[in-house]
Design a protein around this motif. Structure first.
Motif, PDB file in Angstrom:
ATOM      1  N   SER A  23      34.893 -35.870  42.822  1.00  0.00           N
ATOM      2  CA  SER A  23      36.612 -35.997  41.353  1.00  0.00           C
ATOM      3  C   SER A  23      35.969 -36.658  40.271  1.00  0.00           C
ATOM      4  O   SER A  23      36.803 -37.180  39.144  1.00  0.00           O
ATOM      5  CB  SER A  23      37.300 -36.492  41.981  1.00  0.00           C
ATOM      6  OG  SER A  23      37.506 -37.573  42.652  1.00  0.00           O
ATOM      7  N   THR A  24      35.054 -37.604  40.505  1.00  0.00           N
ATOM      8  CA  THR A  24      34.436 -38.342  38.761  1.00  0.00           C
ATOM      9  C   THR A  24      33.599 -37.797  38.040  1.00  0.00           C
ATOM     10  O   THR A  24      32.640 -37.126  38.383  1.00  0.00           O
ATOM     11  CB  THR A  24      33.735 -39.757  39.377  1.00  0.00           C
ATOM     12  OG1 THR A  24      33.066 -39.247  40.500  1.00  0.00           O
ATOM     13  CG2 THR A  24      35.359 -40.780  40.344  1.00  0.00           C
ATOM     14  N   LEU A  25      34.002 -38.201  36.902  1.00  0.00           N
ATOM     15  CA  LEU A  25      33.088 -37.800  36.322  1.00  0.00           C
ATOM     16  C   LEU A  25      31.733 -38.434  35.748  1.00  0.00           C
ATOM     17  O   LEU A  25      32.540 -39.381  35.664  1.00  0.00           O
ATOM     18  CB  LEU A  25      33.874 -37.115  34.466  1.00  0.00           C
ATOM     19  CG  LEU A  25      35.124 -36.008  34.895  1.00  0.00           C
ATOM     20  CD1 LEU A  25      35.605 -36.091  33.576  1.00  0.00           C
ATOM     21  CD2 LEU A  25      34.550 -34.992  35.650  1.00  0.00           C
ATOM     22  N   ARG A  26      31.012 -38.706  35.478  1.00  0.00           N
ATOM     23  CA  ARG A  26      29.671 -39.500  35.151  1.00  0.00           C
ATOM     24  C   ARG A  26      29.716 -39.797  33.605  1.00  0.00           C
ATOM     25  O   ARG A  26      28.597 -40.638  33.437  1.00  0.00           O
ATOM     26  CB  ARG A  26      28.224 -38.812  36.080  1.00  0.00           C
ATOM     27  CG  ARG A  26      28.277 -38.697  37.709  1.00  0.00           C
ATOM     28  CD  ARG A  26      27.991 -38.471  37.806  1.00  0.00           C
ATOM     29  NE  ARG A  26      28.015 -38.654  39.801  1.00  0.00           N
ATOM     30  CZ  ARG A  26      27.157 -38.431  40.632  1.00  0.00           C
ATOM     31  NH1 ARG A  26      25.158 -37.914  40.337  1.00  0.00           N
ATOM     32  NH2 ARG A  26      27.102 -38.610  41.823  1.00  0.00           N
ATOM     33  N   TRP A  27      30.325 -38.797  33.132  1.00  0.00           N
ATOM     34  CA  TRP A  27      30.121 -39.063  31.391  1.00  0.00           C
ATOM     35  C   TRP A  27      31.103 -38.317  30.636  1.00  0.00           C
ATOM     36  O   TRP A  27      31.380 -37.138  30.853  1.00  0.00           O
ATOM     37  CB  TRP A  27      28.770 -38.256  31.269  1.00  0.00           C
ATOM     38  CG  TRP A  27      28.460 -38.060  29.602  1.00  0.00           C
ATOM     39  CD1 TRP A  27      27.621 -38.958  28.896  1.00  0.00           C
ATOM     40  CD2 TRP A  27      28.494 -37.965  28.391  1.00  0.00           C
ATOM     41  NE1 TRP A  27      27.072 -39.146  28.124  1.00  0.00           N
ATOM     42  CE2 TRP A  27      27.868 -37.539  27.526  1.00  0.00           C
ATOM     43  CE3 TRP A  27      29.859 -36.373  28.485  1.00  0.00           C
ATOM     44  CZ2 TRP A  27      28.502 -37.717  26.122  1.00  0.00           C
ATOM     45  CZ3 TRP A  27      30.190 -35.863  27.062  1.00  0.00           C
ATOM     46  CH2 TRP A  27      30.009 -36.616  25.773  1.00  0.00           C
ATOM     47  N   ALA A  28      31.664 -39.223  30.056  1.00  0.00           N
ATOM     48  CA  ALA A  28      32.696 -39.092  29.180  1.00  0.00           C
ATOM     49  C   ALA A  28      32.639 -40.171  28.233  1.00  0.00           C
ATOM     50  O   ALA A  28      31.875 -41.296  28.225  1.00  0.00           O
ATOM     51  CB  ALA A  28      33.791 -39.155  30.187  1.00  0.00           C
ATOM     52  N   GLN A  29      33.322 -40.038  26.858  1.00  0.00           N
ATOM     53  CA  GLN A  29      32.801 -40.252  26.079  1.00  0.00           C
ATOM     54  C   GLN A  29      34.041 -41.583  25.791  1.00  0.00           C
ATOM     55  O   GLN A  29      35.807 -41.014  26.210  1.00  0.00           O
ATOM     56  CB  GLN A  29      33.641 -39.559  24.428  1.00  0.00           C
ATOM     57  CG  GLN A  29      32.249 -38.831  24.465  1.00  0.00           C
ATOM     58  CD  GLN A  29      31.902 -37.288  22.833  1.00  0.00           C
ATOM     59  OE1 GLN A  29      33.301 -36.934  22.563  1.00  0.00           O
ATOM     60  NE2 GLN A  29      31.098 -37.048  22.670  1.00  0.00           N
ATOM     61  N   ARG A  30      34.106 -42.272  25.353  1.00  0.00           N
ATOM     62  CA  ARG A  30      34.476 -43.316  26.055  1.00  0.00           C
ATOM     63  C   ARG A  30      35.883 -43.509  24.238  1.00  0.00           C
ATOM     64  O   ARG A  30      35.059 -43.851  22.722  1.00  0.00           O
ATOM     65  CB  ARG A  30      34.448 -44.834  25.751  1.00  0.00           C
ATOM     66  CG  ARG A  30      35.843 -46.301  25.489  1.00  0.00           C
ATOM     67  CD  ARG A  30      34.737 -47.412  25.513  1.00  0.00           C
ATOM     68  NE  ARG A  30      35.615 -48.754  26.116  1.00  0.00           N
ATOM     69  CZ  ARG A  30      36.568 -49.386  25.577  1.00  0.00           C
ATOM     70  NH1 ARG A  30      36.310 -48.897  24.202  1.00  0.00           N
ATOM     71  NH2 ARG A  30      36.941 -50.255  26.153  1.00  0.00           N
ATOM     72  N   ILE A  31      36.709 -42.991  23.457  1.00  0.00           N
ATOM     73  CA  ILE A  31      37.812 -42.924  22.645  1.00  0.00           C
ATOM     74  C   ILE A  31      38.476 -44.252  22.726  1.00  0.00           C
ATOM     75  O   ILE A  31      39.765 -44.170  23.347  1.00  0.00           O
ATOM     76  CB  ILE A  31      38.521 -41.161  22.934  1.00  0.00           C
ATOM     77  CG1 ILE A  31      37.190 -40.658  22.771  1.00  0.00           C
ATOM     78  CG2 ILE A  31      39.331 -41.090  21.116  1.00  0.00           C
ATOM     79  CD1 ILE A  31      37.567 -38.429  22.955  1.00  0.00           C
ATOM     80  N   ASP A  32      38.557 -44.274  21.255  1.00  0.00           N
ATOM     81  CA  ASP A  32      39.392 -45.831  21.052  1.00  0.00           C
ATOM     82  C   ASP A  32      40.955 -45.110  20.775  1.00  0.00           C
ATOM     83  O   ASP A  32      40.762 -44.397  19.711  1.00  0.00           O
ATOM     84  CB  ASP A  32      38.904 -46.497  20.003  1.00  0.00           C
ATOM     85  CG  ASP A  32      39.827 -48.271  20.070  1.00  0.00           C
ATOM     86  OD1 ASP A  32      41.360 -48.129  20.553  1.00  0.00           O
ATOM     87  OD2 ASP A  32      39.465 -48.438  19.290  1.00  0.00           O
ATOM     88  N   PRO A  33      41.993 -45.248  21.631  1.00  0.00           N
ATOM     89  CA  PRO A  33      43.692 -45.233  20.889  1.00  0.00           C
ATOM     90  C   PRO A  33      43.632 -44.904  19.952  1.00  0.00           C
ATOM     91  O   PRO A  33      44.464 -44.683  19.098  1.00  0.00           O
ATOM     92  CB  PRO A  33      44.226 -45.991  22.394  1.00  0.00           C
ATOM     93  CG  PRO A  33      43.258 -45.618  23.409  1.00  0.00           C
ATOM     94  CD  PRO A  33      42.119 -46.750  22.677  1.00  0.00           C
ATOM     95  N   ALA A  34      42.903 -45.949  19.393  1.00  0.00           N
ATOM     96  CA  ALA A  34      43.560 -46.443  17.623  1.00  0.00           C
ATOM     97  C   ALA A  34      42.905 -45.722  17.046  1.00  0.00           C
ATOM     98  O   ALA A  34      43.334 -45.767  15.254  1.00  0.00           O
ATOM     99  CB  ALA A  34      43.205 -48.173  17.671  1.00  0.00           C
ATOM    100  N   LEU A  35      41.569 -44.414  16.933  1.00  0.00           N
ATOM    101  CA  LEU A  35      41.341 -43.744  16.545  1.00  0.00           C
ATOM    102  C   LEU A  35      42.124 -42.716  16.439  1.00  0.00           C
ATOM    103  O   LEU A  35      41.516 -42.019  15.338  1.00  0.00           O
ATOM    104  CB  LEU A  35      39.898 -43.648  16.758  1.00  0.00           C
ATOM    105  CG  LEU A  35      38.536 -44.551  16.444  1.00  0.00           C
ATOM    106  CD1 LEU A  35      37.479 -44.358  17.275  1.00  0.00           C
ATOM    107  CD2 LEU A  35      38.526 -45.423  15.357  1.00  0.00           C
TER     108      LEU A  35
END
Length: 803
Positions: free
Chosen positions: A523-535
């Protein structure tokens, strides 16, 4: 003889046989008259007592002089003839009947059943009509209706008696009937209506005010009005309508469906529920929200809900199987009695299309996500796809049902596709012109764009291209970095509203619990982008969040799947390329549902615009008075664009209300919108818009009246309500009626009390005395009398040789 006397008395308006009485304008008391007579006799006697002549003659002359003196005093006192008449002015009773729309609510208790407040009012008037009619025989009864203000109700009276020859007699005839009219007022202003009624009865003897109402009002009587009633001792008698025990009212505030959907696609219907009149202390009310097919009556979906003081959003989904035009009904079924049943249903029109979606999938390499998604698109019968790999290090690869020889370049070529999927592909494989036309395809024709993030190009390499406007986040310093740990995916409420990320087997299990459990491993994703909510851009809405399991920001929520409207189209950005890992949980089911729901969401909105030459939109579709509403027309057909409209005229029409002879209409002018492009300079603008501030509540329809657009059957509907709409808080306010009655010395009436209203009202009749007078001191008869007395005395004095 009478004629001669009338001339001597110079009478103009009175006659001697009309009952006129003799009186003085300046009357003297009897003792004063006795003194006058005594003084006149004494003076006359003193004048003649020493004169020579016959004693009898001197007595006669003294009597003449005394009479003359008394006559002068009489004339000085102002003798006159007076005709006095007396009439009785009847006191007034004002009866105010509530005519607002809240009277349609069926909460009036009548034994085991409930009837509307309007029916309760009419039944009370009908049952006590003989008493109310008898009241009009002795009093002036004025029937007034009121909502936002007071107005006369139509009444008829019995024929006056044959002897009645004036308007007053006709007005005094008893009432025969009263027409209450229709209860259709959109707001109630009891205070303003009461003040208008009091002005109507100004300078009249007022014995009481009777109010037939549920008490719901946007205002209360002013202190000045209450002081006037108290000072004049005018009581208010109130007949409360409705149930004093508050009955909740659940309502469907809005229901929105896709309008157009693919057969075998998950079609979401978003329903906004509210509990009218509830506050923070009101316990939630339970109900069932049901979606049914109006043709067959079959239940398509339903959910149990609990609605409190806040608006509740519920999404019902169904997978239709038959193409064609249909209609679905959203129905709210409360568990407890409900005030207004009319606001518990809404019907949605739907067009179901049995044709495959057209998808263009372009990626930069054969990564795992690309392989599984490509295979999914190829085997899915409801989708026709063209799948391309474009990268310098790979040779040109193409798979799918639609074979392409080159990338689309013109708007017409991009229009062949309902949705475009861009993976981790370099923007260098596109020309500048291709990117511009792709952006126009999304913005102007309503196409859909799905981004799939990757470690090489997406999104970092795209921030400097024309498609940067189609990314839901702003450019960050450097490339957006991936998480340093595994992440879990968590859906948002926006996803539920739009019917995506519903990966479970049924509606009761939209998000499988295993996907939120890191112990499963898959169920876990080993690669994902960290998108800052402020962006995120202001229009961006997260569909799903990434929750890192370790490292910086552990257990925080970061946007992972983000959607954004751009012009007429929609963009979805997926910040991961490892959805394929969910295959280890339930095979292809979870990844397939994830991607197909995203792609079909984009395809539905594109399909709704396909084949249309122009789009007319009004937003929001539910507004209140003086709330800005944006009215816009977007031209999709190039022939219309080439017409070169300088502006576009639309007509707004509100349906006629009861009592109105015709609907309300007026026109608006839509101006060109946006910066002109080189294409628009050579042909004409594509979009036109303006802002409308509705000043009247009602159901409004917007249609173009511009030549060239009239025949396109464009239409938009806007429902405008008042900020204090009568049905927004439908509960009764009997406490207000009780307070008005208490402060003025009145009472709360029951149905039996109405029959003895005449006994409760004080008697304020007034006896008015009027008189008509004619003076006698300046008449010919008065002059002749004085002249005769002087002449007789002068003759008498000559006879006895006193002169």
């Amino acid at each position: 003889m009478n004629e001669l006397l009338l001339r001597l008395l110079d009478l103009d308006t009175l006659s001697l046989d009309s009952g006129a009485e003799f009186s003085f304008e300046r009357p003297l008391p009897p003792w004063a008259w006795a003194l006058v007579v005594a003084a006149a006799l004494s003076l006359a006697w003193w004048s003649y007592r020493r004169l020579t002549g016959s004693g009898a003659m001197r007595v006669v002359l003294a009597a003449l002089r005394a009479t003359l003196l008394v006559a002068l005093v009489v004339l000085i006192s102002g003798p006159r003839l007076v005709e006095r008449t007396e009439r009785v002015e009847r006191d007034w009773v004002l009866i105010l009947a509530d005519r607002s729309e809240s009277l349609i609510i069926e909460d009036a208790p009548t034994g085991a059943d409930r009837v509307s407040r309007e029916q309760q009012l009419r039944d009370a008037v009908r049952a006590n009509w003989q008493a109310l009619r008898a009241l009009s025989e002795t009093r002036e009864v004025v029937w007034l209706g009121f909502d936002a203000g007071a107005f006369d109700l139509r009444t008829t009276r019995d024929a006056p008696p044959p002897s009645a020859d004036d308007a007053g007699a006709a007005r005094s005839a008893p009432l025969a009937s009263v027409d209450l009219g229709q209860a259709a007022g959109r707001r109630t202003a009891l205070g303003a209506s009461l003040e208008q009624a009091l002005r109507r009865a100004a300078a009249r003897p007022l014995s009481g005010v009777v109010i037939l109402s549920d008490g719901r009002s946007i205002d209360e009587p002013s202190r000045a009005a209450m002081r006037q009633l108290q000072a004049e001792r005018v009581p208010i008698f109130a007949f409360p309508l409705g149930d004093a025990d508050a009955v909740g009212d659940l309502a469907i505030r809005s229901a929105q469906g896709p309008g157009v959907a693919f057969v075998n696609d998950l079609a979401p219907v978003t329903v906004q529920l509210e509990r009218l009149g509830a506050d923070a202390d009101t316990p939630p009310a339970s109900a069932t929200v049901r979606l049914t097919d109006t043709r067959t009556g079959i239940t398509l979906a339903e959910r149990r809900v609990e609605v409190g003081a806040d608006t509740l959003s519920v999404t019902l989904t169904h997978r239709p199987s038959d193409p064609g035009d249909t209609a679905w009904m959203v129905e709210l079924i409360p568990d407890a009695p409900d005030l207004i049943e009319a606001n518990n249903r809404q019907t949605l029109a739907l067009r179901l299309v049995d044709e495959p979606m057209r998808v263009l999938f372009i990626d930069g390499g054969p990564r795992w996500e690309q392989r599984y998604l490509k295979n999914l698109l190829i085997r899915e019968r409801s989708i026709l796809s063209s799948n391309l790999i474009l990268a310098p290090q790979y040779r040109y690869l193409q798979e799918g049902e639609i074979e392409v020889s080159r990338l689309p370049e013109s708007p017409e070529e991009w229009a062949r596709y309902d949705a475009i999927v861009l993976g981790d592909v370099s923007p260098g494989v596109f020309t500048q012109s291709q990117l511009l036309t792709l952006r126009d395809h999304i913005a102007q024709r309503g196409g859909g764009l799905l981004w799939i993030a990757g470690p090489a190009f997406t999104p970092g390499a795209w921030f400097s291209t024309p498609l940067a406007d189609l990314l839901p986040m702003a450019s960050a310093a450097g490339q957006i970095a991936p998480f340093s740990s595994d992440v879990l995916v968590e859906p948002s409420s926006t996803a539920e509203r739009l019917g995506v990320l519903r990966l479970g087997e049924n509606a009761d299990d939209p998000w499988p619990r295993e996907l939120s459990d890191p112990r499963t491993g898959w169920s876990t994703l080993r690669w994902a982008q960290r998108i800052d909510p402020a962006l995120l851009k202001p229009a961006a809405e997260p569909f799903a969040f990434a929750v890192p399991l370790a490292g910086p920001g552990a257990d925080e929520r970061f946007p992972l799947v983000v959607s954004m409207r751009y012009g007429a189209g929609r963009v979805v950005y997926v910040g991961a390329d490892e959805i394929w890992r969910w295959r280890f949980g339930r095979g292809e089911a979870l990844p397939e549902r994830f991607w197909l729901q995203m792609i079909r969401l984009l395809g539905r909105e594109s399909l709704a615009r396909s084949g249309q030459q122009a789009i007319l939109e009004a937003n929001p579709t539910r507004a209140v008075v003086d709330q800005p509403v944006r009215v816009a027309i977007t031209l999709l057909d190039q022939s219309l664009i080439d017409t070169g409209f300088g502006s576009v005229a639309v007509r707004l029409e509100r349906a006629a209300r009861p009592g109105e002879e015709s609907p309300t209409t007026f026109e608006l002018t839509l101006s060109p919108e946006g910066e002109p492009t080189s294409a628009s300079r050579s042909s004409g603008p594509r979009s036109f818009a303006t802002t409308w501030l509705p000043s009247e509540a009602g159901e409004w329809t917007v249609r173009p009246v511009e030549p060239g657009l009239v025949n396109l059957a464009l239409r938009a509907a806007v429902s405008v309500s008042l900020p204090d709409d009568e049905l927004r808080r439908p509960q009764v306010d009997h406490a207000l009626l009780a307070r008005l009655a208490d402060e003025t010395g009145g009472a709360i009436l029951t149905n039996d009390d109405l029959s003895r209203l005449a006994e409760l009202l004080p008697n304020r009749r007034e006896r008015l005395l009027s008189e008509r007078a004619e003076s006698l001191w300046d008449t010919p008869l008065a002059l002749l009398l004085i002249a005769a007395l002087l002449t007789f005395e002068w003759i008498g004095r000559r006879l006895i040789r006193l002169i």
